[in-house]
Design an enzyme around this catalytic site. Structure first.
Site: not given
Ligand SMILES: NC(=O)c1ccc[n+]([C@@H]2O[C@H](COP(=O)([O-])OP(=O)(O)OC[C@H]3O[C@@H](n4cnc5c(N)ncnc54)[C@H](OP(=O)(O)O)[C@@H]3O)[C@@H](O)[C@H]2O)c1
Length: 353
Positions: A11, A108, A147, A177, A203, A240, A325
């Site tokens: 969702t 990751r 992203c 977003s 990251k 982005h 992104n």
């Protein structure tokens, strides 16, 4: 026969992109959707605030939202769960025998988990074999990068392969977003720029060296480069951007550098994977490109755009890179990973679960 897929976090902003991108996919069909207890028990149509363009696909609207726990009626799961709950949940699906193709940060950097950009490090799929020690069920986890990391690593991959990147500095301008829905409060971001996105800089710095690292002796040898990132949230809906500076081991001519980007194609293009753009990287020469509104949909959101490529007076060269992104940076990236796993990985041969 299409493979049946479940979407965890269906969702959310990324979950909605999964639904949109999978609606007419030739290999995958959405058969299960899962989200938080806020949504469970409702139909997808009632639970989801559809916040991306176009209509919610009719076939999904009446699907029940389920808890994100095995068993689900599917052959593999795509995950777009928040990082803090993804570790336990994704791990439980892998332990139950499901392939997990994840957007979340939880796995990751695990040493046996591929952090995959199919055009850049498809050989890292070899790590999946090591997960047999962790999951005797035959389940496994494959992740896509953050992203902003994706566009940085994809842009510098051809440069690194040809000339060696010694160090890179990236300053990002990241869309709203990227913070999910409802994300950043309007009073914080209207007429404003936020110079902090929690965990993002770390990251980008860590993930880039893993993605560009070499798969040697069944492990990833991190790329020997210094990466520095500063991240900002800006008042843009999707797309982005990053201003990037690069110092090389062997400094190329500007012409050589541009050519390395322009001619870059890789395995997904050779294999003709459904979500692979014809050109992973487009270079634009106009002095005012790339721009989020004009360039984020290049290659159906899977092409990144590089512009402002020029010599730099401190490092060797600089450029601006832009990507969508929630497509190349999230759902599209995970779907391309799954397509690669069908073409060249364990999804091509297994019967699941
Ligand atoms: N947005 C991006 O551009 C982007 C890019 C790359 C990676 N990611 C990563 O993708 C993940 C999702 O991001 P997003 O932007 O889609 O976030 P989002 O819009 O906030 O959506 C989060 C989703 O996770 C579900 N969820 C939240 N808490 C849960 C819980 N305790 N148990 C089960 N489900 C829960 C939500 O369900 P309800 O609707 O029921 O609350 C929703 O479906 C994050 O890990 C993010 O870091 C995002």
């Amino acid at each position: 026969m299409k493979m049946k897929v479940g979407i965890l976090g269906a969702t959310g902003m990324v979950g909605q992109r999964f639904i949109q991108l999978l609606v007419d996919h030739p290999q995958f069909e959405v058969t299960a959707v899962a989200a938080s207890d806020r949504s469970q028990g409702k139909t997808y149509g009632a639970a989801c605030m559809w916040r991306i363009g176009g209509e919610m696909p009719a076939a999904i609207r009446s699907m029940p939202v389920q808890p994100p726990a095995p068993p689900l009626d599917c052959d593999l799961v795509f995950s777009s769960l928040p990082g803090d709950i993804a570790r336990e949940t994704e791990g439980s699906f892998a332990a139950a025998g499901y392939p997990v193709i994840s957007n979340s940060s939880a796995y990751r950097m695990d040493e046996d988990v591929p952090l995959l950009i199919p055009e850049v490090n498809h050989d890292h799929l070899g790590l999946i074999e090591k997960q047999k020690r962790r999951y005797s069920s035959g389940g496994f986890i494959v992740t896509n990068p953050n992203c902003s990391t994706i566009m940085l690593a994809l842009a510098i991959a051809p440069m690194h392969a040809s000339f060696g990147v010694a160090s890179t500095v990236a300053t990002t301008l990241q869309a709203l977003s990227g913070a999910g829905y409802p994300g950043v409060a309007s009073l914080d971001i209207l007429d404003n720029v936020l110079p902090y996105i929690g965990g993002e800089e770390e990251k980008i710095e860590a993930e880039t060296t893993k993605i560009l690292g070499k798969f040697v002796d069944n492990r990833i040898e991190l790329a020997p480069m210094a990466v520095s990132a500063q991240c900002h949230r800006v008042n843009v809906v999707d797309g982005h951007m990053a201003a990037v500076r690069v110092k090389f081991v062997r400094k190329p001519e500007l012409r050589e550098l541009r050519e390395s980007l322009e001619r870059f194609r890789s395995l997904p293009q050779e294999l003709g994977l459904f979500s692979a753009p014809a050109r992973p990287i487009v270079v634009r020469d106009e002095q005012d490109r790339p721009q989020p509104r004009l360039d984020r949909d290049a290659g159906n959101g899977m092409t990144i755009t590089v512009g402002r490529l020029m010599p730099d007076s401190v490092m060797d060269y600089r450029f601006v890179v832009l990507s969508h992104n929630t497509i190349r940076g999230a759902a599209g990236a995970a779907i391309l990973n799954a397509e690669l796993l069908v073409a060249r990985g364990p999804l091509g041969t297994r019967s699941v679960p």
